[in-house]
Scaffold this active site. Sequence first.
Site, PDB file in Angstrom:
ATOM      1  N   CYS A  82      -8.055 -20.956 -28.162  1.00  0.00           N
ATOM      2  CA  CYS A  82      -6.818 -21.434 -28.781  1.00  0.00           C
ATOM      3  C   CYS A  82      -7.000 -21.519 -30.305  1.00  0.00           C
ATOM      4  O   CYS A  82      -7.121 -20.490 -30.962  1.00  0.00           O
ATOM      5  CB  CYS A  82      -6.385 -22.758 -28.163  1.00  0.00           C
ATOM      6  N   HIS A 191      -6.055 -20.586 -22.397  1.00  0.00           N
ATOM      7  CA  HIS A 191      -7.029 -21.619 -22.038  1.00  0.00           C
ATOM      8  C   HIS A 191      -7.728 -21.237 -20.735  1.00  0.00           C
ATOM      9  O   HIS A 191      -7.189 -21.461 -19.651  1.00  0.00           O
ATOM     10  CB  HIS A 191      -6.323 -22.966 -21.869  1.00  0.00           C
ATOM     11  N   GLU A 193     -10.128 -22.695 -19.280  1.00  0.00           N
ATOM     12  CA  GLU A 193     -10.424 -23.903 -18.495  1.00  0.00           C
ATOM     13  C   GLU A 193      -9.223 -24.385 -17.680  1.00  0.00           C
ATOM     14  O   GLU A 193      -9.377 -25.201 -16.765  1.00  0.00           O
ATOM     15  CB  GLU A 193     -10.930 -25.021 -19.416  1.00  0.00           C
TER      16      GLU A 193
END
Length: 211
Positions: A82, A191, A193
């Site tokens: 990001c 992202h 994750e």
Amino acid sequence: MNTIAIVDYGMGNLRSVSKAVEHVDSGANVTVTSDPAIIRTASRVIVPGQGAMPQCMRALSDHKLREVVLDAAENKPFLGICLGLQMLFEHSEEGNSDALGIFSGVVKKFISQSVNAGDQKLKIPHMGWNQVHQDMAHPLWENIPIDARFYFVHSYYVVTREPDIVAASTNYPTSFTCAIAKNNIFAVQFHPEKSQLAGLQLLSNFLKWTP
């Protein structure tokens, strides 16, 4: 042992990144840290980030992390997430802020009047799942399907003047660069994750990657 430093400069969902990395390699030594000495000795470095570019660059300086991040980007496997992607470029429209300048290009804001093919006005920020089109072969794409979906949350995107570093692109509504790669650096706008199986696979690939 694989030692991974997740750089803590006060911005970003660091716990979720740490937990995802630990999930894909339970034997790894994962440290969320703002200590330059720990970052310098880590075998791999991850730089996440959420928020605004001016505060990001100020926080790097306030935590005395600017130089160690530049050093990591030059010398060891480096994953930006990001803002960790956006900060690698020269300048951002967000707050008219200079960034690290590792790559040639700028960070621009999505145009709020943009519409999709169905003539529907697109929401800003770009939030949710979207397809990622792999534009180059790379070890971090291993076992990730072409056009796999990843999770995005952002209002700004990078425009690079180095087309050979574009590793992936996404449409919203037109194509923008969502991942870059060069030498030991890989950085993404989405992202991993938060991106379930595809995201975990990318993190697993990063932990095995030897540039």
